[in-house]
Design a protein around this motif. Structure first.
Motif, PDB file in Angstrom:
ATOM      1  N   ARG A  10      41.482  31.309  39.616  1.00 23.94           N
ATOM      2  CA  ARG A  10      40.919  32.615  39.953  1.00 23.94           C
ATOM      3  C   ARG A  10      40.232  33.145  38.706  1.00 23.94           C
ATOM      4  O   ARG A  10      40.838  33.192  37.635  1.00 23.94           O
ATOM      5  CB  ARG A  10      42.028  33.560  40.418  1.00 23.94           C
ATOM      6  CG  ARG A  10      42.578  33.173  41.761  1.00 23.94           C
ATOM      7  CD  ARG A  10      43.845  33.955  42.074  1.00 23.94           C
ATOM      8  NE  ARG A  10      44.509  33.448  43.236  1.00 23.94           N
ATOM      9  CZ  ARG A  10      45.336  32.400  43.255  1.00 23.94           C
ATOM     10  NH1 ARG A  10      45.590  31.747  42.143  1.00 23.94           N
ATOM     11  NH2 ARG A  10      45.895  31.999  44.368  1.00 23.94           N
ATOM     12  N   ILE A  11      38.973  33.515  38.859  1.00 28.90           N
ATOM     13  CA  ILE A  11      38.184  33.895  37.687  1.00 28.90           C
ATOM     14  C   ILE A  11      37.294  35.091  38.038  1.00 28.90           C
ATOM     15  O   ILE A  11      36.809  35.206  39.168  1.00 28.90           O
ATOM     16  CB  ILE A  11      37.353  32.676  37.202  1.00 28.90           C
ATOM     17  CG1 ILE A  11      36.703  32.937  35.855  1.00 28.90           C
ATOM     18  CG2 ILE A  11      36.356  32.242  38.228  1.00 28.90           C
ATOM     19  CD1 ILE A  11      36.139  31.689  35.226  1.00 28.90           C
ATOM     20  N   ASP A  12      37.103  35.961  37.094  1.00 30.71           N
ATOM     21  CA  ASP A  12      36.248  37.124  37.261  1.00 30.71           C
ATOM     22  C   ASP A  12      34.834  36.664  37.642  1.00 30.71           C
ATOM     23  O   ASP A  12      34.301  35.728  37.027  1.00 30.71           O
ATOM     24  CB  ASP A  12      36.222  37.899  35.933  1.00 30.71           C
ATOM     25  CG  ASP A  12      35.309  39.092  35.990  1.00 30.71           C
ATOM     26  OD1 ASP A  12      35.735  40.132  36.514  1.00 30.71           O
ATOM     27  OD2 ASP A  12      34.158  38.968  35.506  1.00 30.71           O
ATOM     28  N   PRO A  13      34.221  37.280  38.631  1.00 30.79           N
ATOM     29  CA  PRO A  13      32.877  36.868  39.062  1.00 30.79           C
ATOM     30  C   PRO A  13      31.824  36.906  37.949  1.00 30.79           C
ATOM     31  O   PRO A  13      30.958  36.032  37.887  1.00 30.79           O
ATOM     32  CB  PRO A  13      32.534  37.867  40.170  1.00 30.79           C
ATOM     33  CG  PRO A  13      33.838  38.361  40.674  1.00 30.79           C
ATOM     34  CD  PRO A  13      34.764  38.343  39.491  1.00 30.79           C
ATOM     35  N   ASP A  14      31.886  37.885  37.068  1.00 30.09           N
ATOM     36  CA  ASP A  14      30.918  37.950  35.963  1.00 30.09           C
ATOM     37  C   ASP A  14      31.110  36.789  34.994  1.00 30.09           C
ATOM     38  O   ASP A  14      30.142  36.217  34.493  1.00 30.09           O
ATOM     39  CB  ASP A  14      31.037  39.274  35.217  1.00 30.09           C
ATOM     40  CG  ASP A  14      30.598  40.464  36.061  1.00 30.09           C
ATOM     41  OD1 ASP A  14      29.773  40.263  36.979  1.00 30.09           O
ATOM     42  OD2 ASP A  14      31.079  41.576  35.793  1.00 30.09           O
ATOM     43  N   LEU A  15      32.362  36.430  34.743  1.00 32.03           N
ATOM     44  CA  LEU A  15      32.655  35.294  33.871  1.00 32.03           C
ATOM     45  C   LEU A  15      32.159  34.003  34.516  1.00 32.03           C
ATOM     46  O   LEU A  15      31.552  33.161  33.850  1.00 32.03           O
ATOM     47  CB  LEU A  15      34.164  35.223  33.596  1.00 32.03           C
ATOM     48  CG  LEU A  15      34.654  34.106  32.698  1.00 32.03           C
ATOM     49  CD1 LEU A  15      33.984  34.144  31.331  1.00 32.03           C
ATOM     50  CD2 LEU A  15      36.164  34.183  32.553  1.00 32.03           C
ATOM     51  N   HIS A  16      32.383  33.870  35.812  1.00 34.47           N
ATOM     52  CA  HIS A  16      31.909  32.674  36.518  1.00 34.47           C
ATOM     53  C   HIS A  16      30.387  32.578  36.455  1.00 34.47           C
ATOM     54  O   HIS A  16      29.831  31.497  36.234  1.00 34.47           O
ATOM     55  CB  HIS A  16      32.384  32.674  37.969  1.00 34.47           C
ATOM     56  CG  HIS A  16      32.017  31.421  38.690  1.00 34.47           C
ATOM     57  ND1 HIS A  16      30.818  31.275  39.345  1.00 34.47           N
ATOM     58  CD2 HIS A  16      32.680  30.253  38.830  1.00 34.47           C
ATOM     59  CE1 HIS A  16      30.755  30.069  39.868  1.00 34.47           C
ATOM     60  NE2 HIS A  16      31.882  29.430  39.568  1.00 34.47           N
ATOM     61  N   GLU A  17      29.716  33.694  36.638  1.00 36.76           N
ATOM     62  CA  GLU A  17      28.252  33.699  36.586  1.00 36.76           C
ATOM     63  C   GLU A  17      27.750  33.253  35.206  1.00 36.76           C
ATOM     64  O   GLU A  17      26.810  32.466  35.097  1.00 36.76           O
ATOM     65  CB  GLU A  17      27.734  35.098  36.909  1.00 36.76           C
ATOM     66  CG  GLU A  17      26.236  35.179  37.044  1.00 36.76           C
ATOM     67  CD  GLU A  17      25.775  36.572  37.411  1.00 36.76           C
ATOM     68  OE1 GLU A  17      24.797  37.029  36.796  1.00 36.76           O
ATOM     69  OE2 GLU A  17      26.398  37.189  38.286  1.00 36.76           O
TER      70      GLU A  17
END
Length: 56
Positions: A10-17
């Motif tokens: 599970r990862i923060d969407p901004d970090l994934h982007e």
């Protein structure tokens, strides 16, 4: 080569982007880039386990 271990992350969407952009610049998948980053971090920290030598 050993089988890869699968697990959910599970990862923060901004970090994934940000990882997605960086991985693309390095011609890697996000998964491959995360694995690369973790391996490099472990090497620098002196915590990367030594691979077992194959006996032929």
């Amino acid at each position: 080569m050993a089988a890869k271990k699968s697990f959910a992350l599970r990862i923060d969407p901004d970090l994934h982007e940000a990882l997605e952009r960086w991985a693309g610049e390095e011609f890697r998948s996000v998964n491959g880039h995360i694995e690369y980053l973790l391996r490099e971090s472990l090497k620098r920290a002196g915590r990367l386990p030594q691979r077992k030598q194959r006996e032929d």
